[in-house]
Design a protein around this motif. Structure first.
Motif, short mmCIF file in Angstrom:
data_model
loop_
_atom_site.label_atom_id
_atom_site.label_comp_id
_atom_site.label_asym_id
_atom_site.label_seq_id
_atom_site.Cartn_x
_atom_site.Cartn_y
_atom_site.Cartn_z
N SER A 127 45.47 4.84 13.42
CA SER A 127 46.08 3.55 12.76
C SER A 127 47.35 3.10 12.99
O SER A 127 48.23 4.22 12.94
CB SER A 127 45.30 3.10 11.54
OG SER A 127 45.93 4.13 10.62
N GLY A 128 47.67 2.01 13.01
CA GLY A 128 49.33 1.58 12.98
C GLY A 128 49.90 2.20 11.69
O GLY A 128 51.01 2.55 11.81
N SER A 129 49.32 1.94 10.60
CA SER A 129 49.81 2.55 9.35
C SER A 129 48.86 2.98 8.15
O SER A 129 47.59 2.56 8.71
CB SER A 129 50.61 1.48 8.61
OG SER A 129 49.82 0.23 8.27
N ALA B 69 58.71 -2.41 14.16
CA ALA B 69 59.90 -3.08 13.67
C ALA B 69 60.02 -2.88 12.23
O ALA B 69 59.41 -1.58 11.49
CB ALA B 69 59.67 -4.66 13.77
N HIS B 70 61.07 -3.32 11.69
CA HIS B 70 61.21 -3.57 9.99
C HIS B 70 62.37 -2.07 9.98
O HIS B 70 62.29 -1.18 10.43
CB HIS B 70 60.02 -3.03 9.20
CG HIS B 70 59.04 -4.40 9.00
ND1 HIS B 70 57.96 -4.17 8.08
CD2 HIS B 70 58.89 -5.44 9.92
CE1 HIS B 70 57.53 -5.33 8.14
NE2 HIS B 70 58.02 -5.91 9.24
N THR C 49 56.04 -3.89 3.44
CA THR C 49 57.14 -4.31 2.67
C THR C 49 58.27 -3.13 2.68
O THR C 49 59.36 -3.41 2.30
CB THR C 49 57.00 -4.80 1.31
OG1 THR C 49 56.47 -3.88 0.35
CG2 THR C 49 55.99 -5.89 1.30
N HIS C 50 58.00 -2.08 2.92
CA HIS C 50 58.86 -0.90 2.55
C HIS C 50 59.65 -0.87 3.89
O HIS C 50 59.53 -0.43 4.83
CB HIS C 50 58.02 0.46 2.47
CG HIS C 50 58.79 1.47 2.05
ND1 HIS C 50 60.07 1.92 2.55
CD2 HIS C 50 58.64 2.22 0.80
CE1 HIS C 50 60.45 2.81 1.73
NE2 HIS C 50 59.62 3.23 0.74
N THR C 51 61.08 -1.17 3.43
CA THR C 51 62.22 -1.30 4.90
C THR C 51 62.47 0.39 5.18
O THR C 51 62.77 0.32 6.28
CB THR C 51 63.31 -1.84 4.14
OG1 THR C 51 63.79 -1.06 3.25
CG2 THR C 51 63.05 -3.32 3.72
#
Length: 299
Positions: A223-225, A253-254, A236-238
């Motif tokens: 999965s992507g995450s 991204a991010h 939201t975790h940079t």
């Protein structure tokens, strides 16, 4: 920076321009159009798409924690986020406790549902009709609504449904709305097999206190995450890259990943002293000996 507003016509015109890179967030169907257009100008792409992000509630899950996080992730913006839990697999041993906790959490958060000021509206009439159609199709084919189901224009109450079968459209289409199918399981291998038989999800959520079981699920799926005992927060975790895999997206991204996505790592080499001219042609016996020496050094 330039901002251009518009619909399909504006997007089509922009895609015809020779950009170095195209970043797109949207559905897999439109992602294919973007990628095909980018191929004509050889632009690189980052695609953040979507899909049916599954959620697994294991036999040793903290039930109240799972109910709170799943209700938040599923019904935030009325389920209209790309990483909302699409459906939840719950172990048979904790099904009744989980559903009771989930209903209590939904009622506490949204009261009577569709009229709640804390629940977002469906974005437009077309999407409201699509969601209503998914629900009607499922009910006509044997599904049961166990909570909610009310639809008033673009207001739709948080809805739980059970008895999903492969013949139903809701079992295949990304829901992208406040309808949560609940699927009971006994064998986790059957669950991971079902997940792997479908297109790769943008997010996978696992609720359990068994680290061995969590790790096994992560290792058995793609999965992507992944969110463990939470939903949505990984976005939201940079410090984490965010993106999909295969049909759920390309690239990330991010944070630092976003910097690299919108940058080009250009190599620059300056000649201060290079021995390479020593082996430039003509290939005299001496040059050949040097080439052999270099080959030996380089292995």
């Amino acid at each position: 920076m330039t901002v251009i507003e518009g619909g399909v016509a504006a997007s089509t015109a922009l895609l015809a321009l020779p950009f170095d890179h195209i970043f797109f967030t949207g559905s897999p169907a439109v992602g294919r159009i973007v990628m095909a257009a980018a191929a004509k100008t050889l632009a690189s792409v980052t695609l953040e798409l979507g899909g049916k992000s599954p959620t697994i509630v294991g036999p040793d899950a903290d039930i109240r924690q799972a109910a709170a996080w799943i209700a938040f992730g599923k019904f935030a913006n009325a389920g209209q986020t790309c990483i909302a839990p699409d459906h939840v697999f719950v172990h048979a041993s904790v099904k009744d406790a989980f559903l009771a906790a989930l209903r209590e959490r939904i009622r506490r958060a949204y009261g009577d549902g569709a009229a709640s000021p804390d629940l977002a509206r469906i974005v437009n009439d077309r999407q409201a009709r699509r969601l209503s159609g998914l629900l009607r199709d499922a009910l006509a084919k044997g599904a049961r609504v166990t909570l909610g189901g009310a639809v008033h224009d673009c207001n739709m109450s948080p809805t739980l449904i059970e008895a999903i079968t492969p013949e139903m459209d809701i079992d295949h289409d990304e829901i992208f709305g406040p309808i949560l199918p609940v699927i009971v399981y006994d064998d986790i291998d059957a669950v991971t097999h079902q997940i792997n038989a479908r297109t790769k999800p943008l997010a996978l959520y696992v609720f359990d206190t068994s680290r061995a079981r969590i790790n096994a699920i992560i290792a058995a799926t793609s999965s992507g995450s992944v969110g463990v005992n939470l939903t949505m927060a990984q976005f939201t975790h940079t410090g984490l890259p965010f993106g999909g895999v295969n049909t759920s997206g390309i690239g990330a991204a991010h944070g630092h990943a976003g910097f690299r996505t919108f940058s080009h790592e250009r190599a620059v080499m300056i000649n201060r002293y290079s021995p390479l001219p020593m082996i430039f042609p003509p290939y005299t016996p001496r040059v050949k000996r040097l080439i052999g020496l270099f080959k030996g050094i380089l292995g």
